[in-house]
Design an enzyme around this catalytic site. Structure first.
Site, short mmCIF file in Angstrom:
data_model
loop_
_atom_site.label_atom_id
_atom_site.label_comp_id
_atom_site.label_asym_id
_atom_site.label_seq_id
_atom_site.Cartn_x
_atom_site.Cartn_y
_atom_site.Cartn_z
N GLY A 1 3.47 -1.11 0.02
CA GLY A 1 2.95 -1.94 1.10
C GLY A 1 3.18 -1.35 2.48
O GLY A 1 3.49 -0.18 2.61
N HIS B 1 -2.58 5.32 2.64
CA HIS B 1 -2.85 4.42 1.51
C HIS B 1 -4.35 4.11 1.40
O HIS B 1 -4.90 4.06 0.31
CB HIS B 1 -2.12 3.08 1.70
N GLN C 1 -0.29 13.28 -1.90
CA GLN C 1 0.39 14.58 -1.92
C GLN C 1 1.57 14.60 -0.96
O GLN C 1 2.45 15.45 -1.07
CB GLN C 1 -0.62 15.68 -1.56
N GLN D 1 7.34 13.53 -6.04
CA GLN D 1 6.97 12.31 -6.76
C GLN D 1 5.69 12.52 -7.56
O GLN D 1 5.59 12.10 -8.72
CB GLN D 1 6.79 11.16 -5.77
N SER E 1 4.90 4.80 6.08
CA SER E 1 5.30 3.46 6.54
C SER E 1 6.58 3.56 7.36
O SER E 1 6.83 2.73 8.23
CB SER E 1 5.54 2.53 5.35
#
Lengths: 281, 281
Positions: A31, A37, A148, A153, A186
């Site tokens: 979020g 995003h 990316q 991750q 974020s």
């Protein structure tokens, strides 16, 4: 756009879509959405009939001294943004829905998690691999989309998906940057104006390495040192790591002669930022 | 009956069944089938339109000094037996198909694996949880069938299925025994005639506990001691563990006043056997 809070409503929603023969895309997020995003969601929308974005600040991927508590949460704003790029539904479960009492199962990806952020953030990738496995099993998407920007991750999720025979395709989407080069995150929200300026050392460090490569430098230690020097010139920045590894296996290297991941983690004030580039000769 | 060796043929086989609207059952085994396995397959056949039995001696659930190498393998015999109870297909992958080079992802169930066989066989349940997750993702069954003989394994798989939101139901089928009470196991094959007789101490130990319970004994330590005494009377038997735990959470207990797992592991010669009973007052 629908907001789903429970696993069972989400399963029912997906089952209906599947019965209509629709291709399902999943965009897992924590979020506080930004342009990075939204780019994942646009890519998902291009490729799938319905797009589910999950918004879940996952406690198991935060260390005890990290920012789980203060991580920004603003569902209404996020829902509006996701809706604007065509997301079909948001899955926003409470923590107890994902980790009910007695919960005790974790997914561990070895080797590629034993460096970079895996060292600075012990348990982080265990939390990521676990929650992503759960999200994949709940939504059962055909495609799942990741940025990316979180290079390690992305590798962990691809490895886990292949190793556990999860029946979907993982799509990695290029990093989206601010006009001045700062990678969207974020956590950029945490930066004071002077810190925001200082944060440019990450992307400038990557550019410095690309330039050296263009000028013929192939020695990994030399390139690493150039980047370190540049970041150390910024008084507000503290290096967590600057590393080069062969891509995608993350094996150590001395000379750059194939795909190479240059990955940075730098703390500005209390805010830890990461960025990376895949170098190619 | 079809024998499938690769993940992709298995996925294709399952996809066709799913498209026909058929309910799919999975019976994971390590082969060298006995009446216990056949009972799982019959239960699966009753409940599902098609039944896939996997036959895979999974290296990651064996310790370095265990019997992975000598574990019995006899596919032709197994296929015939499985066919006789209506199994639709056997999935019999080579080790490299399940664990290709670079494989590095494992599923860990914590807490309930930290006792009983989890202590005697470090890493065992990690291997079990990992291979079962993979089998679930490859076959995507509606139901999967496991025997109560491996009581802790059954709990681990149920826990993992719930925790990782795997979209299927795990069915546990009661232990099948030889006429004299010995629990069916592929490892019974290892027993010499005198060891075979000695192996009866396991089921007799369980009966002894049930009898004491019937006579009013409620003290867990007392019941445990009765079972230990009985097994120690058998010169060929060496106790690995005799334990009582609250069922299904495997919490320690002093008095028996609800469902209680009595679990035994006993070595006869080189052969380690397990058995268990769920006691109820």
């Amino acid at each position: 756009m629908q907001i789903l809070h429970t696993i069972s409503e989400t399963r029912a929603f997906v089952r209906q879509a599947r019965a209509r023969g629709q291709v399902i895309g999943l965009v897992p997020t924590m979020g506080y959405l930004h342009e990075g995003h939204l780019e994942l969601m646009r890519r998902a929308k291009d490729q799938c009939d319905i797009v589910i974005a999950s918004i879940f600040v996952n406690p198991t991927q935060f260390g005890p001294n990290e920012d789980f508590g203060r991580y920004p949460r603003e569902l209404e704003r996020d829902a509006e943004m996701a809706g604007s790029v065509g997301v079909t539904a948001i899955f926003n479960p409470p923590v107890e829905e994902m980790y009910p009492p007695g919960y005790c199962t974790y997914v561990d990806v070895e080797r590629i998690t034993e460096k970079l952020c895996g060292v600075s953030r012990p348990g982080h990738f265990r939390g990521v691999a676990t929650v992503v496995t759960k999200l994949f099993n709940i939504v059962q998407p055909d495609y799942a989309f990741f940025g990316q920007k979180d290079a390690q991750q992305a590798l962990v999720i691809k490895r886990m998906t292949r190793d556990l025979n999860l029946d979907l395709e993982v799509v990695i989407v290029p990093t989206v940057r601010e006009h001045d080069g700062l990678a969207m995150s974020s956590r950029n929200l945490y930066l004071e104006p002077d810190q925001r300026r200082a944060a440019l050392v990450l992307s400038r460090g990557l550019e410095r390495a690309k330039q050296a490569l263009k000028e013929g430098e192939r020695n990994a230690a030399e390139i690493r040192q150039l980047v370190i020097n540049m970041i150390q010139d910024e008084p507000l920045a503290a290096i967590d790591y600057v590393e080069l590894y062969a891509y995608p296996d993350l094996e150590p290297l001395e000379r750059i002669d194939g795909l190479t991941l240059l990955a940075l983690a730098v703390t500005i004030g209390r805010t830890r930022l990461i960025d990376n580039a895949i170098l190619e000769v």
